[in-house]
Design a protein around this motif. Sequence first.
Motif, mmCIF file in Angstrom:
data_model
loop_
_atom_site.group_PDB
_atom_site.id
_atom_site.type_symbol
_atom_site.label_atom_id
_atom_site.label_comp_id
_atom_site.label_asym_id
_atom_site.label_seq_id
_atom_site.Cartn_x
_atom_site.Cartn_y
_atom_site.Cartn_z
ATOM 1 N N GLY A 123 0.820 -1.209 0.000
ATOM 2 C CA GLY A 123 0.000 0.000 0.000
ATOM 3 C C GLY A 123 0.854 1.260 0.000
ATOM 4 O O GLY A 123 0.603 2.199 -0.757
ATOM 5 N N LEU A 124 1.888 1.263 0.841
ATOM 6 C CA LEU A 124 2.783 2.433 0.910
ATOM 7 C C LEU A 124 3.481 2.655 -0.427
ATOM 8 O O LEU A 124 3.627 3.782 -0.894
ATOM 9 C CB LEU A 124 3.839 2.223 2.002
ATOM 10 C CG LEU A 124 3.379 2.412 3.444
ATOM 11 C CD1 LEU A 124 4.482 2.015 4.404
ATOM 12 C CD2 LEU A 124 2.984 3.861 3.682
ATOM 13 N N ARG A 125 3.909 1.545 -1.036
ATOM 14 C CA ARG A 125 4.618 1.672 -2.317
ATOM 15 C C ARG A 125 3.688 2.150 -3.417
ATOM 16 O O ARG A 125 4.133 2.684 -4.431
ATOM 17 C CB ARG A 125 5.221 0.317 -2.718
ATOM 18 C CG ARG A 125 6.294 -0.176 -1.799
ATOM 19 C CD ARG A 125 7.635 0.438 -2.154
ATOM 20 N NE ARG A 125 8.512 0.522 -1.010
ATOM 21 C CZ ARG A 125 9.305 -0.460 -0.583
ATOM 22 N NH1 ARG A 125 9.314 -1.599 -1.213
ATOM 23 N NH2 ARG A 125 10.067 -0.294 0.464
ATOM 24 N N GLY A 126 2.400 1.963 -3.203
ATOM 25 C CA GLY A 126 1.440 2.381 -4.221
ATOM 26 C C GLY A 126 1.147 3.874 -4.166
ATOM 27 O O GLY A 126 0.437 4.390 -5.019
ATOM 28 N N ILE A 127 1.703 4.534 -3.158
ATOM 29 C CA ILE A 127 1.396 5.964 -3.035
ATOM 30 C C ILE A 127 2.380 6.779 -3.872
ATOM 31 O O ILE A 127 3.587 6.531 -3.865
ATOM 32 C CB ILE A 127 1.425 6.383 -1.556
ATOM 33 C CG1 ILE A 127 0.114 5.931 -0.911
ATOM 34 C CG2 ILE A 127 1.581 7.883 -1.418
ATOM 35 C CD1 ILE A 127 0.056 6.113 0.557
ATOM 36 N N ASP A 128 1.840 7.722 -4.578
ATOM 37 C CA ASP A 128 2.614 8.550 -5.501
ATOM 38 C C ASP A 128 3.802 9.210 -4.800
ATOM 39 O O ASP A 128 3.638 9.845 -3.765
ATOM 40 C CB ASP A 128 1.669 9.625 -6.059
ATOM 41 C CG ASP A 128 2.262 10.321 -7.261
ATOM 42 O OD1 ASP A 128 3.479 10.180 -7.465
ATOM 43 O OD2 ASP A 128 1.498 10.987 -7.976
ATOM 44 N N GLU A 129 4.996 9.040 -5.367
ATOM 45 C CA GLU A 129 6.201 9.658 -4.812
ATOM 46 C C GLU A 129 6.017 11.165 -4.630
ATOM 47 O O GLU A 129 6.548 11.774 -3.704
ATOM 48 C CB GLU A 129 7.384 9.422 -5.759
ATOM 49 C CG GLU A 129 8.045 8.071 -5.613
ATOM 50 C CD GLU A 129 9.086 8.091 -4.507
ATOM 51 O OE1 GLU A 129 9.756 9.116 -4.348
ATOM 52 O OE2 GLU A 129 9.199 7.072 -3.805
ATOM 53 N N ASP A 130 5.269 11.761 -5.542
ATOM 54 C CA ASP A 130 5.132 13.221 -5.525
ATOM 55 C C ASP A 130 4.448 13.719 -4.254
ATOM 56 O O ASP A 130 4.658 14.852 -3.836
ATOM 57 C CB ASP A 130 4.348 13.699 -6.759
ATOM 58 C CG ASP A 130 5.165 13.522 -8.027
ATOM 59 O OD1 ASP A 130 6.373 13.244 -7.885
ATOM 60 O OD2 ASP A 130 4.611 13.649 -9.126
ATOM 61 N N ILE A 131 3.609 12.859 -3.644
ATOM 62 C CA ILE A 131 2.964 13.243 -2.379
ATOM 63 C C ILE A 131 4.039 13.535 -1.338
ATOM 64 O O ILE A 131 3.996 14.528 -0.626
ATOM 65 C CB ILE A 131 2.052 12.103 -1.892
ATOM 66 C CG1 ILE A 131 0.946 11.822 -2.901
ATOM 67 C CG2 ILE A 131 1.496 12.415 -0.509
ATOM 68 C CD1 ILE A 131 -0.183 12.795 -2.872
ATOM 69 N N TRP A 132 5.038 12.613 -1.291
ATOM 70 C CA TRP A 132 6.130 12.800 -0.338
ATOM 71 C C TRP A 132 6.896 14.066 -0.638
ATOM 72 O O TRP A 132 7.253 14.833 0.259
ATOM 73 C CB TRP A 132 7.076 11.594 -0.359
ATOM 74 C CG TRP A 132 6.561 10.460 0.445
ATOM 75 C CD1 TRP A 132 6.072 9.282 -0.020
ATOM 76 C CD2 TRP A 132 6.466 10.407 1.868
ATOM 77 N NE1 TRP A 132 5.674 8.491 1.024
ATOM 78 C CE2 TRP A 132 5.906 9.160 2.200
ATOM 79 C CE3 TRP A 132 6.802 11.287 2.898
ATOM 80 C CZ2 TRP A 132 5.685 8.775 3.512
ATOM 81 C CZ3 TRP A 132 6.566 10.906 4.197
ATOM 82 C CH2 TRP A 132 6.010 9.651 4.498
ATOM 83 N N LYS A 133 7.172 14.287 -1.932
ATOM 84 C CA LYS A 133 7.928 15.484 -2.317
ATOM 85 C C LYS A 133 7.155 16.730 -1.927
ATOM 86 O O LYS A 133 7.709 17.670 -1.351
ATOM 87 C CB LYS A 133 8.185 15.475 -3.821
ATOM 88 C CG LYS A 133 9.198 14.425 -4.238
ATOM 89 C CD LYS A 133 9.454 14.484 -5.733
ATOM 90 C CE LYS A 133 10.209 13.262 -6.211
ATOM 91 N NZ LYS A 133 10.024 13.043 -7.644
ATOM 92 N N ALA A 134 5.832 16.717 -2.211
ATOM 93 C CA ALA A 134 5.022 17.892 -1.887
ATOM 94 C C ALA A 134 5.029 18.148 -0.386
ATOM 95 O O ALA A 134 5.173 19.296 0.056
ATOM 96 C CB ALA A 134 3.583 17.669 -2.371
ATOM 97 N N ALA A 135 4.917 17.055 0.417
ATOM 98 C CA ALA A 135 4.914 17.218 1.865
ATOM 99 C C ALA A 135 6.245 17.777 2.351
ATOM 100 O O ALA A 135 6.298 18.608 3.251
ATOM 101 C CB ALA A 135 4.614 15.884 2.535
ATOM 102 N N ARG A 136 7.328 17.322 1.713
ATOM 103 C CA ARG A 136 8.657 17.818 2.123
ATOM 104 C C ARG A 136 8.823 19.272 1.778
ATOM 105 O O ARG A 136 9.355 20.065 2.553
ATOM 106 C CB ARG A 136 9.758 16.983 1.461
ATOM 107 C CG ARG A 136 10.185 15.825 2.331
ATOM 108 C CD ARG A 136 11.315 15.051 1.718
ATOM 109 N NE ARG A 136 12.566 15.815 1.683
ATOM 110 C CZ ARG A 136 13.661 15.377 1.092
ATOM 111 N NH1 ARG A 136 13.650 14.218 0.488
ATOM 112 N NH2 ARG A 136 14.752 16.100 1.104
#
Lengths: 300, 370, 311
Positions: A186-199
Motif C-alpha cells: 500500500g505504501l509503495r502504491g502511493i505517488d512519490e510526488d505526495i512525499w515530495k510535496a509534503a517535504r
Amino acid sequence: MAAHTQPGRPNQLFRNLNSKIASIPMMLTAVVIFLGGTIWTVVYSFTNSKLLPRLSFVGLDQYERLWDTPRWIVSIQNLATYGCFSLIFSLTIGFLLAALMDQKIRFENTFRTIFLYPFALSFIVTGLVWQWILNPEFGVQSVIRSLGWTSFTFDPLYNSDIVIYGILIAALWQGTGLVMCLMLAGLRGIDEDIWKAARVDGIPMWKTYLFIIIPMMRPVFVTTLVIIASGIVRIYDLVVAQTSGGPGIASDVPAKYVYDYMFFAQNLGQGFAASTMMLLAVAIIIVPWAYLEFGGRKRG
Amino acid sequence: MLNNVSARTQSSVSIRELSLSFGSVKVLENLNLDIHDGEFLVLLGSSGCGKSTLLNCIAGLLEPTEGQIFIKDRNVTWEEPKDRGIGMVFQSYALYPQMTVEKNLSFGLRVAKVPKDEIDRRVARASGILQIEPLLKRKPSELSGGQRQRVAIGRALVRDVDVFLFDEPLSNLDAKLRSELRVEIKRLHQALKNTMIYVTHDQIEALTLADRIAIMKSGVIQQLDDPVTIYNRPKNRFVAGFIGSPSMNFLTGELAEEGGHTVFKTNGVSFSLDGYDAYGPLKGGRKVILGVRPEHIKVDGDIAGGEVHEAIVDIEEPMGADNLLWLKHAGHVMSVRIGGARRYAVGAKVRLAFDMSMASLFDAGTEERI
Amino acid sequence: MDKSLTMPTISGQAGSRLEAGPQGKRPRKTLSSRNIIVYGALGLAALYYLVPLYVMVVTSLKGMPEIRLGNIFSPPMEITFEPWVKAWAQACTGLNCDGLSRGFWNSVRITVPSVIVSIAIASVNGYALANWRFKGSEIFFTILIVGAFIPYQVMIYPIVIALREMGLYGTLYGLILVHSIFGMPIQTLLFRNYFVSLPEELFKAARIDGAGFWQIYFRIMLPMSLPIFVVSMILQTTGIWNDFLFGVVFTRPDTYPMTVQLNNIVNSVQGVKEYNVNMAATLLTGAVPLIVYFVSGRLFVRGIAAGAVKG
C-alpha cells in the motif's frame, strides 16, 4: 436496403459452450457446496439432530441451549478478546514495520524474509513452538527466574485468566508479516510526488504519515481488516496445537466448539447452531465491506 | 441472395441498423455504412466515440445488440471471426510473445490445418511483401516497434482475406516511424487493392490514407465523405472543429440584410458573404456561426480581393515554415496562418480578408452547415 | 568549493548561483539518529521473529538431560541428531510407533495431486472468467469469492455426508477433492486477475486467427502464464501441506497428514514428554513450506499479495 434476410440469433445456450463446460466445476462448487452446503447447515441448525442429521424441527431450541452453555460463552468471550487485540496489534505492528521498511533501508529483502517466514508455517507448528517457549518449567519464565528474578511469573498457557494472550502472542508472530507485506504494498502504491510535496511544504514525517498517507491508504486498511477479521473468526488449529482449549475450557474458541460438538459430542444440532453463529459473525464483517467495495461500482 | 440489394452495389462490407449497448450505455446507435470493394475507409473520432467498437463488431469480437453486418454480401452477423474473411491489425501489435515471427504469421493457418507447403508459400509471400524475411526466426521481444507492427500486418496478410481491419495500428509508434509506416500501409493498399477499414484518432492519418473518412461522435457517424470534402465542406460544426490544426475559427453572429445583400454580422461588424457556397438562399435574422480556417484568412499582401477589414495582432506564434497570428477583430480573436518569413509585432495593425468560398456557415441552433 | 571553480561559467543570475554550489550541510549518510532508530527497531523485530526458529533448532539438537538443566535459549553443549531420527522413524501416535515418516508420505500423497487438480481446474476457470464470459458467469464467481469467507465449519458436515454417499469419506481421494474445492476461490481469483491483466488484443488476435477455447488456452495463454502457475503452486503447496482441519475431519489415522500426526505426537498425554523429539518433529513438519518459502522468495510475496483476500 430493408430487404436483407435476417438469420436469427443463434441459441444463446450454445454460445460459448466450451467456456460453460469448463466452468462446470466452478459452478458446482459455488452453488452446490458453498451455497447449498451453507443453507443445509443453517436449515439443520433448527433441528434436534444428534448422532445423525434429522429433519425434526425444534425452532430456536438449539440456539437457546447454545447461549445457555458456559463453554460457548467462554468461546465467544475468548474470540472477542483475541479478536480486538489481534486487530489492534497486527494493524499497528504491521503498519509500523512497513513504514520502517519503507525508509529506503538496506537489506530490505532480508528483513522481509525474516518477518514473513512464520506465515509460511502452519498454525500447528506455530502453536507447538510457542507452547514450548511459554512452557513455565523450561521456557521464558524459567530463563528469567534463573537470571535472578525468582518471583517472575509468566505462564499464560497454564493460567486460565491470561491463556488467550498466550495464543495471541503466537498468532501475532505468525500473521503480522502478512499485514506488513500488505501495508508495504500500500505504501509503495502511493505517488512519490505526495512525499515530495509534503517535504516542500515542510510537514514533518510523522505528520505526513498520520494525516496524509494513512487516510490515502484507507482501501488497503479496509482490505487488511477484512482479511484479519475473517481469519480471527476461523481460529482453530492454533488453539488445538497450543493449548487444546485448556486449561479446562479456558481457551476454547467457537470453531473448536463446533468441531467438538459435531465429531465428538455427537450433538450435531448444537454444532450446526454454533457454526451458523460463526457464519453470522462473518456476515457482519463481510457484508458492509462487500457493499462498500463492490456495491457502488458498475461493470462496463 | 436474390433479395439482397447490396449484391448489386459492389459493397464489400455493409452495416445495417447496427446498435450496441453495454447495459444502459449506448455505444453504437442505428448505424448504417457501406464500404465499397477495394476502398480504404477511415473511422475517425476521439476516444469513446465508438469507432473501435464498430470495428470489433465487424471483426466478430463483439456481438451487436441489434442490426446486421454483411461482408461480401454474406450475412456474417453471428459468424465466428475466423469465418468472416477478415484480418485484423491491433494497436499493441498483439504478437504471441512465445512464438517466433514465422510461427506468429502461420498460427492461424496451422489452426486451420492448412497443408505445410501451402503455409510456407504464404508466409514467404507475406514476408516478401513486408520485407521481414530476416526476422522470421526472431521472437517479438527482439523486434523494434515498427518491425512488430509489420509482422502484425503480415499476420493478416497470410490469411488471404478480403477485408483488412486496422485498430489504431500506428498509435504506439513514435512520430517518425508513424509517418514511415503510414506510407507503407498506403503502398500496401495500392498493391493489394483489398478493402481496408482503419480506425484512428489521428486526423493526419485519416486525411492522408483514406478514400473516404467516416467521422464518428457518440456512436453516430457525423459525416462520411472523401477527405477533401470533409476538410472544405464540413457538414456540421463538430466535423469542422475536429478536422484541421490549428482549429477552425468560429465567430458567432447572425445573418442580416444590408444593401440588398445578406451579410454576416457579429458585434456590430458586417462581413460580406460574397462567394459563399450556400445550400439554399440565406435569409437575414438567422443566428449563425461562421467558420473560417486559419489559412483562409488572408493578411496584407496576400489579399487578392474581397472585403478588407482591419485587425490588431494579439499574439504571434512562429512555427518555422508557418507563422500563426492571433488577430483581434470585431470582438473575436482568430488565428491566421501566414508564411514563416513574415513577422509582425504585437499590437501592429494588419488588414485581413476572409476567403468566403472556403468558409462554412452553421446554424447556431442545429450546428448544421447551411 | 574547489570543484565549482572548474565548472564552465554560465552567464546570468542563475549561473552565478549554480557556481556557488550547495551551501547547506552535507546530509549525513550512515549513522544518523534516524537510521539508528530505524535499524534498531527493525533489528529488535527481527529478533522476535527469529527466536522461535532458533529455539526449535537448538532444542532439537540437545539431549533430554541437557534440556532438563534449563535454558531453552542456550546453544547445545553436545549436538545430537538422535531426536531427529526418533521423530522421523520412532515417535508414537497411539499404537503406531513408526514416526512422522508415515505422515510425511501421506502429506506428499495428498499435496501433490491436490495441487495439480486444483490448479488445473482453477486456471481454466480463471481463463473462462477473464476471456469467455457468459451470462451468469460473474454471478457464480461472486458466490465463489463470498464463499471463501464462509467459515469451513459451516460447510464441513454436508461435505462429510456427500463424501460418505460417494464412498470417498476417509480416503485420500476425498481429501484431494476437498482441497480442490476450497482452494478454488482464491486460485480462480488469482488466475482470473492474471488473465485479465494480459493484453486483450492478444486474445482477439487469436480468435481472428481461428483458435477456439482450448486452443487459445493451451497454445497462447499457458505458455505466457508460467509465473502465475509457479505462484499458484507455491500458495497451494504451502496451504495444503499446512492444513489441519480437513486432514483431521476427512482422513483416518493411517492416512493422517503430517500436521495431524505431529499434533498427536506432541500433544499426546501418554509417556514422558520428549521436548527435543517434539521440536525435531515440528521442524520436520515445517521444513517443506519453509523450503518452498526460502527458495521461492519474491514469488511467495507476490502470491500472498495476489491472494490476500484468502484470509
